[in-house]
Design a protein around this motif. Structure first.
Motif, PDB file in Angstrom:
ATOM      1  N   PRO A 169       2.812  48.293 -33.210  1.00 42.55           N
ATOM      2  CA  PRO A 169       1.690  47.799 -32.410  1.00 42.55           C
ATOM      3  C   PRO A 169       1.762  48.238 -30.950  1.00 42.55           C
ATOM      4  O   PRO A 169       0.734  48.395 -30.289  1.00 42.55           O
ATOM      5  N   ARG A 191      -7.388  50.725 -41.925  1.00 44.02           N
ATOM      6  CA  ARG A 191      -6.311  50.798 -42.916  1.00 44.02           C
ATOM      7  C   ARG A 191      -6.312  52.194 -43.538  1.00 44.02           C
ATOM      8  O   ARG A 191      -7.377  52.733 -43.858  1.00 44.02           O
ATOM      9  N   HIS A 239       0.858  59.027 -31.099  1.00 47.14           N
ATOM     10  CA  HIS A 239       0.023  58.760 -32.279  1.00 47.14           C
ATOM     11  C   HIS A 239       0.392  59.759 -33.372  1.00 47.14           C
ATOM     12  O   HIS A 239       0.615  60.932 -33.092  1.00 47.14           O
ATOM     13  N   LEU A 295      -9.082  50.400 -35.439  1.00 45.73           N
ATOM     14  CA  LEU A 295      -7.959  50.485 -36.372  1.00 45.73           C
ATOM     15  C   LEU A 295      -8.515  50.420 -37.784  1.00 45.73           C
ATOM     16  O   LEU A 295      -9.244  49.479 -38.117  1.00 45.73           O
ATOM     17  N   LYS A 340      -3.524  42.253 -39.604  1.00 40.01           N
ATOM     18  CA  LYS A 340      -3.438  43.325 -38.600  1.00 40.01           C
ATOM     19  C   LYS A 340      -2.244  44.231 -38.900  1.00 40.01           C
ATOM     20  O   LYS A 340      -2.340  45.448 -38.802  1.00 40.01           O
ATOM     21  N   GLN A 341      -1.135  43.617 -39.274  1.00 37.86           N
ATOM     22  CA  GLN A 341       0.061  44.397 -39.604  1.00 37.86           C
ATOM     23  C   GLN A 341      -0.212  45.332 -40.786  1.00 37.86           C
ATOM     24  O   GLN A 341       0.192  46.488 -40.774  1.00 37.86           O
ATOM     25  N   LEU A 348      -2.285  48.321 -39.733  1.00 38.09           N
ATOM     26  CA  LEU A 348      -1.460  49.312 -39.023  1.00 38.09           C
ATOM     27  C   LEU A 348      -0.542  50.077 -39.970  1.00 38.09           C
ATOM     28  O   LEU A 348      -0.080  51.164 -39.623  1.00 38.09           O
TER      29      LEU A 348
END
Length: 145
Positions: free
Chosen positions: A27, A75, A111, A73, A18-19, A22
């Protein structure tokens, strides 16, 4: 089109995948707080792996009161490949199976590219309401392409 695999994560936990998706974004920007490795995440999550087993995207569904907030999300190096639309179609299908009325998203003010995300959602049928949500009515029993 790439071969993408839609993988439920139950229970969902914060991890390196997940990191990496992002790609340095906080997060907390997406309402996730600042989780540590292994922390449980609320809501329902799905992971998208490409044909090589690399995680390229995530989808999250938070349903309550007949609607669902979604999070897509992707990449950065997988953007503009269609994987975001793949995730969105599957989240909408899941909402349809549950008989939900709307899926919605709120693009955070912080964002890095709010206009691009808002335009992408609008191109997929989302309409901004008077409280800033981008909403789309769910079709019952939607089947993704």
């Amino acid at each position: 089109m790439d071969t993408w695999e839609w993988i439920p994560e139950t229970p969902a936990r914060w991890d390196d995948r997940k990191q990496r998706v992002l790609d340095g974004l906080d997060p907390a920007l997406f309402g996730l707080g600042r989780p540590a490795a292994g922390d449980a995440l609320g809501d329902e999550w799905w992971r998208v792996d490409d044909g090589a087993g690399e995680t390229v995207a995530y989808g999250r569904l938070d349903d309550s009161w007949g609607d669902a907030e979604i999070l897509v999300l992707v990449r950065p190096d997988a953007q503009r490949t269609g994987v975001g639309s793949f995730v969105l179609a599957r989240l909408e299908a899941e909402a349809g199976r549950r008989g939900l009325n709307y899926i919605y998203n709120v693009v955070p003010h912080d964002h890095p590219d709010p206009e691009q995300v808002t335009g992408w959602l609008a191109a997929h049928g989302f309409v901004r309401n008077d409280v800033g949500e981008l909403r789309k009515q769910v079709r019952v029993a939607v089947t993704p392409d």
